[in-house]
Design a protein around this motif. Structure first.
Motif, PDB file in Angstrom:
ATOM      1  N   LEU A  95       9.267 -29.722  29.760  1.00 40.16           N
ATOM      2  CA  LEU A  95       9.429 -31.149  29.442  1.00 40.16           C
ATOM      3  C   LEU A  95       9.962 -31.904  30.660  1.00 40.16           C
ATOM      4  CD1 LEU A  95      11.002 -31.176  25.881  1.00 40.16           C
ATOM      5  CD2 LEU A  95       8.888 -32.280  26.580  1.00 40.16           C
ATOM      6  N   LEU A  96      10.965 -31.311  31.315  1.00 42.31           N
ATOM      7  CA  LEU A  96      11.558 -31.981  32.478  1.00 42.31           C
ATOM      8  C   LEU A  96      10.532 -32.160  33.589  1.00 42.31           C
ATOM      9  CD1 LEU A  96      15.073 -30.345  32.835  1.00 42.31           C
ATOM     10  CD2 LEU A  96      14.536 -32.717  32.278  1.00 42.31           C
ATOM     11  N   SER A  97       9.735 -31.096  33.849  1.00 48.02           N
ATOM     12  CA  SER A  97       8.771 -31.214  34.944  1.00 48.02           C
ATOM     13  C   SER A  97       7.671 -32.206  34.579  1.00 48.02           C
ATOM     14  CB  SER A  97       8.196 -29.850  35.335  1.00 48.02           C
ATOM     15  OG  SER A  97       7.462 -29.319  34.271  1.00 48.02           O
ATOM     16  N   MET A  98       7.328 -32.264  33.273  1.00 48.90           N
ATOM     17  CA  MET A  98       6.339 -33.270  32.857  1.00 48.90           C
ATOM     18  C   MET A  98       6.865 -34.667  33.131  1.00 48.90           C
ATOM     19  SD  MET A  98       5.044 -32.062  29.191  1.00 48.90           S
ATOM     20  CE  MET A  98       4.491 -33.700  28.810  1.00 48.90           C
ATOM     21  N   ASP A  99       8.150 -34.871  32.781  1.00 48.81           N
ATOM     22  CA  ASP A  99       8.729 -36.200  32.969  1.00 48.81           C
ATOM     23  C   ASP A  99       8.755 -36.573  34.447  1.00 48.81           C
ATOM     24  OD1 ASP A  99       8.990 -36.455  30.326  1.00 48.81           O
ATOM     25  OD2 ASP A  99      11.172 -36.341  30.254  1.00 48.81           O
ATOM     26  N   ALA A 100       9.021 -35.558  35.301  1.00 47.40           N
ATOM     27  CA  ALA A 100       9.116 -35.850  36.731  1.00 47.40           C
ATOM     28  C   ALA A 100       7.740 -36.108  37.334  1.00 47.40           C
ATOM     29  CB  ALA A 100       9.783 -34.680  37.444  1.00 47.40           C
ATOM     30  N   SER A 101       6.737 -35.348  36.860  1.00 46.22           N
ATOM     31  CA  SER A 101       5.426 -35.449  37.514  1.00 46.22           C
ATOM     32  C   SER A 101       4.501 -36.445  36.821  1.00 46.22           C
ATOM     33  CB  SER A 101       4.750 -34.074  37.528  1.00 46.22           C
ATOM     34  OG  SER A 101       4.522 -33.664  36.205  1.00 46.22           O
ATOM     35  N   SER A 102       4.769 -36.738  35.555  1.00 48.92           N
ATOM     36  CA  SER A 102       3.883 -37.650  34.833  1.00 48.92           C
ATOM     37  C   SER A 102       4.259 -39.092  35.149  1.00 48.92           C
ATOM     38  CB  SER A 102       4.003 -37.404  33.333  1.00 48.92           C
ATOM     39  OG  SER A 102       5.171 -38.008  32.868  1.00 48.92           O
ATOM     40  N   PRO A 103       3.454 -40.024  34.694  1.00 50.93           N
ATOM     41  CA  PRO A 103       3.763 -41.434  35.002  1.00 50.93           C
ATOM     42  C   PRO A 103       4.989 -41.964  34.264  1.00 50.93           C
ATOM     43  CG  PRO A 103       1.465 -41.118  34.304  1.00 50.93           C
ATOM     44  CD  PRO A 103       2.201 -39.857  34.001  1.00 50.93           C
ATOM     45  N   THR A 104       5.678 -41.076  33.501  1.00 52.96           N
ATOM     46  CA  THR A 104       6.831 -41.529  32.722  1.00 52.96           C
ATOM     47  C   THR A 104       7.811 -42.331  33.571  1.00 52.96           C
ATOM     48  OG1 THR A 104       6.631 -39.596  31.345  1.00 52.96           O
ATOM     49  CG2 THR A 104       8.735 -40.732  31.270  1.00 52.96           C
ATOM     50  N   LYS A 105       8.036 -41.833  34.803  1.00 55.78           N
ATOM     51  CA  LYS A 105       9.040 -42.480  35.646  1.00 55.78           C
ATOM     52  C   LYS A 105       8.456 -43.684  36.393  1.00 55.78           C
ATOM     53  CE  LYS A 105      12.575 -39.373  35.615  1.00 55.78           C
ATOM     54  NZ  LYS A 105      13.876 -39.711  35.179  1.00 55.78           N
ATOM     55  N   SER A 106       7.160 -43.812  36.359  1.00 54.82           N
ATOM     56  CA  SER A 106       6.565 -44.921  37.084  1.00 54.82           C
ATOM     57  C   SER A 106       6.484 -46.137  36.171  1.00 54.82           C
ATOM     58  CB  SER A 106       5.156 -44.537  37.551  1.00 54.82           C
ATOM     59  OG  SER A 106       4.262 -44.622  36.465  1.00 54.82           O
ATOM     60  N   LYS A 107       5.967 -47.217  36.711  1.00 53.94           N
ATOM     61  CA  LYS A 107       5.892 -48.447  35.919  1.00 53.94           C
ATOM     62  C   LYS A 107       4.912 -48.317  34.774  1.00 53.94           C
ATOM     63  CE  LYS A 107       7.615 -51.804  39.224  1.00 53.94           C
ATOM     64  NZ  LYS A 107       7.555 -51.210  40.568  1.00 53.94           N
ATOM     65  N   LYS A 108       4.028 -47.291  34.872  1.00 52.11           N
ATOM     66  CA  LYS A 108       3.008 -47.122  33.828  1.00 52.11           C
ATOM     67  C   LYS A 108       3.603 -46.674  32.499  1.00 52.11           C
ATOM     68  CE  LYS A 108      -0.958 -45.624  36.553  1.00 52.11           C
ATOM     69  NZ  LYS A 108      -1.642 -44.361  36.839  1.00 52.11           N
ATOM     70  N   GLY A 109       4.763 -46.009  32.549  1.00 50.89           N
ATOM     71  CA  GLY A 109       5.390 -45.526  31.327  1.00 50.89           C
ATOM     72  C   GLY A 109       4.819 -44.199  30.882  1.00 50.89           C
ATOM     73  N   PRO A 110       5.286 -43.689  29.716  1.00 53.84           N
ATOM     74  CA  PRO A 110       4.870 -42.365  29.272  1.00 53.84           C
ATOM     75  C   PRO A 110       3.389 -42.326  28.914  1.00 53.84           C
ATOM     76  CG  PRO A 110       6.213 -43.425  27.599  1.00 53.84           C
ATOM     77  CD  PRO A 110       6.201 -44.339  28.793  1.00 53.84           C
ATOM     78  N   SER A 111       2.775 -41.132  29.096  1.00 52.66           N
ATOM     79  CA  SER A 111       1.375 -40.967  28.715  1.00 52.66           C
ATOM     80  C   SER A 111       1.286 -39.993  27.544  1.00 52.66           C
ATOM     81  CB  SER A 111       0.564 -40.464  29.906  1.00 52.66           C
ATOM     82  OG  SER A 111       1.239 -39.404  30.525  1.00 52.66           O
ATOM     83  N   THR A 112       0.166 -40.055  26.828  1.00 53.73           N
ATOM     84  CA  THR A 112       0.015 -39.180  25.659  1.00 53.73           C
ATOM     85  C   THR A 112      -0.152 -37.727  26.105  1.00 53.73           C
ATOM     86  OG1 THR A 112      -2.331 -39.736  25.644  1.00 53.73           O
ATOM     87  CG2 THR A 112      -0.938 -40.905  24.086  1.00 53.73           C
ATOM     88  N   LEU A 113       0.230 -36.820  25.222  1.00 62.03           N
ATOM     89  CA  LEU A 113       0.159 -35.391  25.526  1.00 62.03           C
ATOM     90  C   LEU A 113      -1.290 -34.944  25.659  1.00 62.03           C
ATOM     91  CD1 LEU A 113       2.743 -34.084  22.873  1.00 62.03           C
ATOM     92  CD2 LEU A 113       3.129 -34.309  25.338  1.00 62.03           C
ATOM     93  N   SER A 114      -1.530 -34.046  26.594  1.00 63.21           N
ATOM     94  CA  SER A 114      -2.861 -33.445  26.746  1.00 63.21           C
ATOM     95  C   SER A 114      -3.032 -32.367  25.660  1.00 63.21           C
ATOM     96  CB  SER A 114      -2.968 -32.788  28.120  1.00 63.21           C
ATOM     97  OG  SER A 114      -2.106 -31.672  28.170  1.00 63.21           O
ATOM     98  N   PRO A 115      -4.274 -31.902  25.419  1.00 63.86           N
ATOM     99  CA  PRO A 115      -4.471 -30.829  24.427  1.00 63.86           C
ATOM    100  C   PRO A 115      -3.611 -29.602  24.730  1.00 63.86           C
ATOM    101  CG  PRO A 115      -6.586 -31.780  25.062  1.00 63.86           C
ATOM    102  CD  PRO A 115      -5.553 -32.410  25.947  1.00 63.86           C
ATOM    103  N   GLU A 116      -3.462 -29.241  26.007  1.00 68.46           N
ATOM    104  CA  GLU A 116      -2.658 -28.059  26.374  1.00 68.46           C
ATOM    105  C   GLU A 116      -1.183 -28.311  26.046  1.00 68.46           C
ATOM    106  OE1 GLU A 116      -4.685 -29.655  28.736  1.00 68.46           O
ATOM    107  OE2 GLU A 116      -6.354 -28.333  28.250  1.00 68.46           O
ATOM    108  N   GLN A 117      -0.718 -29.516  26.357  1.00 74.51           N
ATOM    109  CA  GLN A 117       0.683 -29.852  26.076  1.00 74.51           C
ATOM    110  C   GLN A 117       0.940 -29.877  24.575  1.00 74.51           C
ATOM    111  OE1 GLN A 117       0.690 -33.508  28.241  1.00 74.51           O
ATOM    112  NE2 GLN A 117       1.630 -32.598  30.056  1.00 74.51           N
ATOM    113  N   ARG A 118      -0.068 -30.306  23.817  1.00 73.08           N
ATOM    114  CA  ARG A 118       0.088 -30.317  22.354  1.00 73.08           C
ATOM    115  C   ARG A 118       0.297 -28.906  21.843  1.00 73.08           C
ATOM    116  NH1 ARG A 118      -1.672 -35.426  19.952  1.00 73.08           N
ATOM    117  NH2 ARG A 118      -1.811 -36.713  21.777  1.00 73.08           N
TER     118      ARG A 118
END
Ligand SMILES: C[C@H](O)[C@H](O)[C@H]1CNC2=NC(N)=NC(=O)C2=N1
Length: 140
Positions: free
Chosen positions: A24-47
Protein backbone atom coordinates in the motif's frame (compact mmCIF):
# COMPACT_ATOMS: atom_id res chain seq x y z
CA UNK A 1 4.23 -12.28 16.12
CA UNK A 2 0.79 -12.04 14.52
CA UNK A 3 -1.42 -9.18 13.49
CA UNK A 4 -5.13 -9.44 14.28
CA UNK A 5 -6.55 -8.50 10.93
CA UNK A 6 -10.12 -7.33 11.10
CA UNK A 7 -12.96 -8.20 13.39
CA UNK A 8 -13.77 -11.44 11.64
CA UNK A 9 -11.22 -13.23 13.75
CA UNK A 10 -8.91 -13.91 10.83
CA UNK A 11 -5.33 -13.70 12.04
CA UNK A 12 -2.73 -13.02 9.39
CA UNK A 13 0.93 -13.64 10.13
CA UNK A 14 2.56 -10.29 10.82
CA UNK A 15 4.89 -10.83 7.86
CA UNK A 16 1.91 -11.10 5.48
CA UNK A 17 0.30 -8.00 6.95
CA UNK A 18 3.58 -6.10 6.61
CA UNK A 19 3.71 -7.23 3.00
CA UNK A 20 0.22 -5.81 2.30
CA UNK A 21 1.02 -2.63 4.27
CA UNK A 22 4.29 -2.21 2.42
CA UNK A 23 2.51 -2.72 -0.91
CA UNK A 24 0.00 0.00 0.00
CA UNK A 25 2.78 2.41 0.93
CA UNK A 26 4.70 1.82 -2.29
CA UNK A 27 1.50 2.24 -4.30
CA UNK A 28 0.87 5.56 -2.60
CA UNK A 29 4.43 6.69 -3.31
CA UNK A 30 4.52 5.58 -6.94
CA UNK A 31 0.91 6.16 -7.96
CA UNK A 32 -0.54 9.56 -8.78
CA UNK A 33 -1.96 9.70 -5.23
CA UNK A 34 0.69 12.20 -4.21
CA UNK A 35 0.43 14.20 -7.39
CA UNK A 36 -2.21 16.74 -8.28
CA UNK A 37 -4.10 14.01 -10.12
CA UNK A 38 -5.16 12.37 -6.85
CA UNK A 39 -5.77 8.67 -6.17
CA UNK A 40 -6.41 6.25 -9.04
CA UNK A 41 -8.65 3.20 -9.08
CA UNK A 42 -7.16 -0.19 -8.24
CA UNK A 43 -5.90 -2.34 -11.10
CA UNK A 44 -7.20 -5.95 -11.46
CA UNK A 45 -3.95 -7.22 -9.86
CA UNK A 46 -4.26 -4.80 -6.95
CA UNK A 47 -7.87 -5.86 -6.47
CA UNK A 48 -6.80 -9.46 -6.15
CA UNK A 49 -3.97 -8.68 -3.80
CA UNK A 50 -5.57 -6.00 -1.63
CA UNK A 51 -9.34 -6.51 -1.85
CA UNK A 52 -9.50 -10.30 -1.50
CA UNK A 53 -8.30 -10.25 2.13
CA UNK A 54 -11.04 -7.72 2.94
CA UNK A 55 -13.72 -9.80 1.19
CA UNK A 56 -12.71 -12.66 3.48
CA UNK A 57 -13.45 -10.37 6.43
CA UNK A 58 -17.11 -9.64 5.66
CA UNK A 59 -16.50 -6.70 3.35
CA UNK A 60 -18.79 -7.02 0.28
CA UNK A 61 -18.64 -5.52 -3.17
CA UNK A 62 -21.56 -3.11 -3.62
CA UNK A 63 -23.98 -3.75 -6.49
CA UNK A 64 -23.98 -1.07 -9.15
CA UNK A 65 -20.98 0.93 -7.98
CA UNK A 66 -17.27 0.40 -7.43
CA UNK A 67 -17.38 0.35 -3.63
CA UNK A 68 -17.15 -2.01 -0.66
CA UNK A 69 -19.45 -2.18 2.34
CA UNK A 70 -19.55 -3.83 5.74
CA UNK A 71 -22.05 -3.89 8.59
CA UNK A 72 -20.57 -3.86 12.11
CA UNK A 73 -22.61 -4.82 15.15
CA UNK A 74 -21.51 -3.84 18.67
CA UNK A 75 -22.72 -4.58 22.18
CA UNK A 76 -24.52 -1.27 22.53
CA UNK A 77 -24.66 2.32 21.26
CA UNK A 78 -21.73 3.43 23.39
CA UNK A 79 -19.38 0.93 21.75
CA UNK A 80 -20.74 1.68 18.29
CA UNK A 81 -20.17 5.38 18.84
CA UNK A 82 -16.69 4.81 20.28
CA UNK A 83 -15.87 2.89 17.10
CA UNK A 84 -17.22 5.75 14.99
CA UNK A 85 -15.25 8.36 16.94
CA UNK A 86 -12.03 6.36 16.64
CA UNK A 87 -12.65 5.76 12.92
CA UNK A 88 -13.56 9.40 12.28
CA UNK A 89 -10.30 10.65 13.83
CA UNK A 90 -8.30 8.21 11.72
CA UNK A 91 -10.31 9.00 8.58
CA UNK A 92 -9.49 12.65 9.10
CA UNK A 93 -5.77 11.83 9.43
CA UNK A 94 -5.95 9.82 6.20
CA UNK A 95 -7.97 12.59 4.53
CA UNK A 96 -10.37 9.87 3.43
CA UNK A 97 -13.92 9.61 4.70
CA UNK A 98 -16.51 6.83 4.96
CA UNK A 99 -20.15 6.90 3.97
CA UNK A 100 -21.87 5.42 7.01
CA UNK A 101 -25.15 4.90 8.80
CA UNK A 102 -25.70 4.20 12.50
CA UNK A 103 -28.70 2.97 14.39
CA UNK A 104 -28.18 1.93 18.04
CA UNK A 105 -25.46 -0.76 17.98
CA UNK A 106 -25.16 -1.13 14.21
CA UNK A 107 -22.82 0.78 11.90
CA UNK A 108 -23.12 0.24 8.13
CA UNK A 109 -20.07 1.48 6.23
CA UNK A 110 -19.53 2.04 2.50
CA UNK A 111 -16.11 2.94 1.15
CA UNK A 112 -15.22 4.34 -2.24
CA UNK A 113 -13.06 7.19 -3.50
CA UNK A 114 -15.25 9.98 -4.80
CA UNK A 115 -12.49 11.83 -6.63
CA UNK A 116 -11.63 8.86 -8.89
CA UNK A 117 -15.14 7.35 -8.89
CA UNK A 118 -14.10 3.93 -7.60
CA UNK A 119 -12.00 1.89 -5.22
CA UNK A 120 -8.47 3.11 -4.54
CA UNK A 121 -5.71 2.15 -2.10
CA UNK A 122 -7.19 4.72 0.30
CA UNK A 123 -10.32 2.59 0.70
CA UNK A 124 -8.21 -0.48 1.47
CA UNK A 125 -6.29 1.49 4.07
CA UNK A 126 -9.42 2.93 5.69
CA UNK A 127 -11.11 -0.50 5.71
CA UNK A 128 -8.10 -1.92 7.55
CA UNK A 129 -8.13 0.94 10.05
CA UNK A 130 -11.87 0.43 10.68
CA UNK A 131 -11.49 -3.32 11.13
CA UNK A 132 -8.72 -2.71 13.66
CA UNK A 133 -10.96 -0.18 15.46
CA UNK A 134 -13.87 -2.64 15.44
CA UNK A 135 -11.66 -5.32 17.01
CA UNK A 136 -10.74 -2.78 19.71
CA UNK A 137 -14.41 -2.06 20.42
CA UNK A 138 -15.50 -5.71 20.30
CA UNK A 139 -17.71 -5.86 17.22
CA UNK A 140 -19.67 -9.15 17.05
C1 LIG B 1 -10.24 17.84 -0.37
C2 LIG B 1 -10.16 16.48 0.22
O1 LIG B 1 -8.84 16.02 0.25
C3 LIG B 1 -10.98 15.49 -0.59
O2 LIG B 1 -12.29 15.96 -0.77
C4 LIG B 1 -10.99 14.09 0.00
C5 LIG B 1 -11.62 14.02 1.35
N1 LIG B 1 -12.17 12.72 1.66
C6 LIG B 1 -12.50 11.85 0.69
N2 LIG B 1 -13.12 10.71 1.00
C7 LIG B 1 -13.52 9.85 0.07
N3 LIG B 1 -14.16 8.72 0.45
N4 LIG B 1 -13.29 10.09 -1.23
C8 LIG B 1 -12.64 11.20 -1.66
O3 LIG B 1 -12.43 11.36 -2.86
C9 LIG B 1 -12.22 12.12 -0.67
N5 LIG B 1 -11.58 13.23 -0.97
Amino acid sequence: MQHLYASCGLVLPCRLWQCIGHRLLSMDASSPTKSKKGPSTLSPEQRQELLDPLLQCNWKLVDGRDAISKSYKFKDFQQAFSFMTHSALNAEKLDHHPEWFNVYNRVDVTLTTHSCGGLSSRDVRLASVMDAAAAKYFAQ
